[in-house]
Design an enzyme around this catalytic site. Structure first.
Site, PDB file in Angstrom:
ATOM      1  N   LYS A 135       0.808  -1.218   0.000  1.00 55.70           N
ATOM      2  CA  LYS A 135       0.000   0.000   0.000  1.00 55.70           C
ATOM      3  C   LYS A 135       0.843   1.270   0.000  1.00 55.70           C
ATOM      4  O   LYS A 135       0.405   2.318  -0.486  1.00 55.70           O
ATOM      5  CB  LYS A 135      -0.945   0.002   1.210  1.00 55.70           C
ATOM      6  N   LYS A 171      -4.646  -8.445  -7.235  1.00 56.78           N
ATOM      7  CA  LYS A 171      -5.980  -8.624  -6.667  1.00 56.78           C
ATOM      8  C   LYS A 171      -6.994  -7.695  -7.331  1.00 56.78           C
ATOM      9  O   LYS A 171      -6.670  -6.571  -7.720  1.00 56.78           O
ATOM     10  CB  LYS A 171      -5.928  -8.343  -5.161  1.00 56.78           C
ATOM     11  N   LYS A 203     -11.165  -1.957  -6.235  1.00 57.43           N
ATOM     12  CA  LYS A 203     -11.963  -0.801  -6.646  1.00 57.43           C
ATOM     13  C   LYS A 203     -11.086   0.321  -7.167  1.00 57.43           C
ATOM     14  O   LYS A 203     -11.535   1.153  -7.950  1.00 57.43           O
ATOM     15  CB  LYS A 203     -12.782  -0.286  -5.464  1.00 57.43           C
TER      16      LYS A 203
END
Length: 368
Positions: free
Chosen positions: A153, A233, A236
Site C-alpha cells: 500500500k 488482486k 476498486k
C-alpha cells in the site's frame, strides 16, 4: 452433470477443513457444517470504499451471511465498516459518507441478517482508538515494517502516513475489543491476524490473562484477481475498471467486462493452472467460489468447452445467477438512507454496550 444443470442445482459440496497452520482454519464449503463452537464471538470488518466488488462479496460478506444463517444461536456475530481504516489514505468527507452508506447497503443486500448480527460503524466507538493506543505500546516497529500489505500500500506514495503504517495494530484492537474468538477473513489478512495473536499474548503476559487467542477462519474462495491483470488482486482502485466486477452492475456490463478479461491462446481445454494460465484460472476460481465447488469439479463441468466464447458466456451466466438478488436489493437499499441509518444506529448502540464494558476492564488491568 453438465455445467448448466449443475449451476441450477447449486449443489454446495463440503470440501472439508484444511488446516494451513496452527492458527488458521478454512470455513466449510457447506455453511451448515461450519465447526463454530457454542458461545463463540465472531468479528469481522470491511473497509467502506463504496459498493462491493466480486472479491468483497465472495471473500467476506457472503461468509458473513452464511454465519448469520447457520452459526449456533449462542454465537455472537459482530460485523462492521472499518471507516477509521478507510482514512489511512485520505479521501474527501463526502466520499466517506457515501461509501459508508453504500457499504451498509451492500452488506444487507448480500443477505446478512441484521437481526442476527450487530452491524455498525467502527468510528462510532471511541473504544477502538483507546485499545489501539494501549496495543501500540506493545507492537514492535520491526514487526510492522515486515507487513506485506504495508509494503504494497505504501509503494509509490511520496509520504505514507503513520496510520497506514500502524493500521494492523488498530485491526488487532478492533478484534480484541470484543474478545473475539473467531475472525473470518480473506487469505491476504492472515499476517495481520498473526500480529493480533502476538499482541494478545503480549498483553496477557504483561497485564494478566485477558484475551483468548482468536482463530482465523479463511473464506473458502481463493483471492479474486483482476480481470485485466490476473497477477494482482481485484480492486476498486484499479485504474482500468474493466478489471473489476461490482455487485450492482447489469448483466450487460458484466458481459462486456468478462469478454475483455485476459485469458490465453489455448481453447482446446480450460484448466486451473495459476502459473501458466492465470487468467483462465482466475475465472475458474470465480466459478468455484460462487458455486461452492472444488476446482476439480468445475474443471469437470467445463471439460466440453472448446472455445473462449462458450467459456466466458458460462462465467457470465454463473456470476449473474449469483448476484441477481444482491443487485436488486442494493438498488432498493441505497435509496433508503433512513432505513440504513436506523440499522446502523441500532448496531452502534449494541456494539458500544459490549465495548464500553470491555475497555473498562482492559484499562483497569493496565492501571488506568
Amino acid at each position: 452433470m453438465k455445467p448448466q444443470a449443475s449451476i441450477m442445482a447449486h449443489a454446495a459440496r463440503n470440501l472439508g477443513q484444511i488446516r494451513l497452520n496452527s492458527t488458521v482454519k478454512t470455513t466449510s464449503y457447506d455453511p451448515r457444517k461450519q465447526e463454530i463452537p457454542e458461545h463463540s464471538t465472531l468479528f469481522s470488518m470491511i473497509q467502506p470504499t463504496g459498493m462491493f466488488h466480486l472479491g468483497n462479496y465472495l471473500g467476506a460478506v457472503r461468509a458473513w451471511k452464511d454465519l448469520t444463517d447457520y452459526a449456533p444461536d449462542s454465537t455472537k456475530l459482530i460485523f462492521g465498516t472499518a471507516d477509521l481504516h478507510a482514512i489511512t489514505i485520505p479521501k474527501p468527507a463526502k466520499d466517506i459518507r457515501k461509501f459508508r452508506s453504500e457499504a451498509i447497503a451492500s452488506i444487507l443486500a448480500s443477505g446478512v441478517n441484521h437481526e442476527r448480527a450487530i452491524i455498525y460503524h467502527q468510528s462510532a466507538l471511541p473504544e477502538h482508538a483507546e485499545l489501539n493506543w494501549i496495543l501500540s505500546t506493545l507492537a514492535g516497529t520491526g514487526y510492522l515494517n515486515r507487513m506485506t500489505q504495508w509494503k504494497s500500500k505504501s509503494e509509490g506514495l511520496d509520504n505514507s502516513s503513520l496510520g497506514l503504517f500502524a493500521y494492523p495494530v488498530l485491526q488487532a484492537a478492533d478484534i480484541l475489543l470484543f474478545k473475539s474468538t473467531h475472525v473470518p477473513v480473506g487469505d491476504d489478512q492472515v499476517q495481520h491476524l498473526e500480529l493480533c495473536r502476538t499482541l494478545a499474548e503480549s498483553f496477557n503476559k504483561q497485564f494478566g490473562k485477558t484475551f483468548k487467542l482468536p482463530t482465523t477462519l479463511l473464506a473458502p474462495t481463493k483471492k479474486i484477481l483482476s480481470l485485466r491483470d490476473p497477477l494482482k488482486k481485484m480492486s476498486k482502485s484499479d485504474k482500468d475498471q474493466n478489471a473489476t466486477i461490482y455487485i450492482n452492475e447489469t448483466s450487460d456490463e458484466i458481459a462486456k467486462k468478462i469478454k475483455k478479461a485476459v485469458t490465453d491462446s489455448t481453447s482446446t481445454h480450460f484448466n486451473y493452472d495459476p502459473e501458466n494460465r492465470p487468467g483462465v484460472s482466475n475465472l475458474i476460481n470465480i466459478i468455484s467460489g460462487i458455486q461452492r465447488k472444488s476446482i476439480q469439479e468445475v474443471e469437470s463441468d467445463i471439460s466440453d468447452f472448446k472455445d473462449h466464447k462458450t467459456f466466458k458466456d458460462y462465467v457470465c451466466y454463473v456470476i449473474n445467477e449469483e448476484i441477481n438478488e444482491p443487485r436488486r436489493k442494493f438498488e432498493e437499499l441505497v435509496q433508503n438512507s433512513n432505513y440504513l441509518n436506523k440499522i446502523v444506529q441500532e448496531g452502534n448502540e449494541k456494539a458500544r454496550a459490549i465495548a464500553s464494558v470491555n475497555i473498562k476492564e482492559f484499562k483497569q488491568k493496565v492501571g488506568f
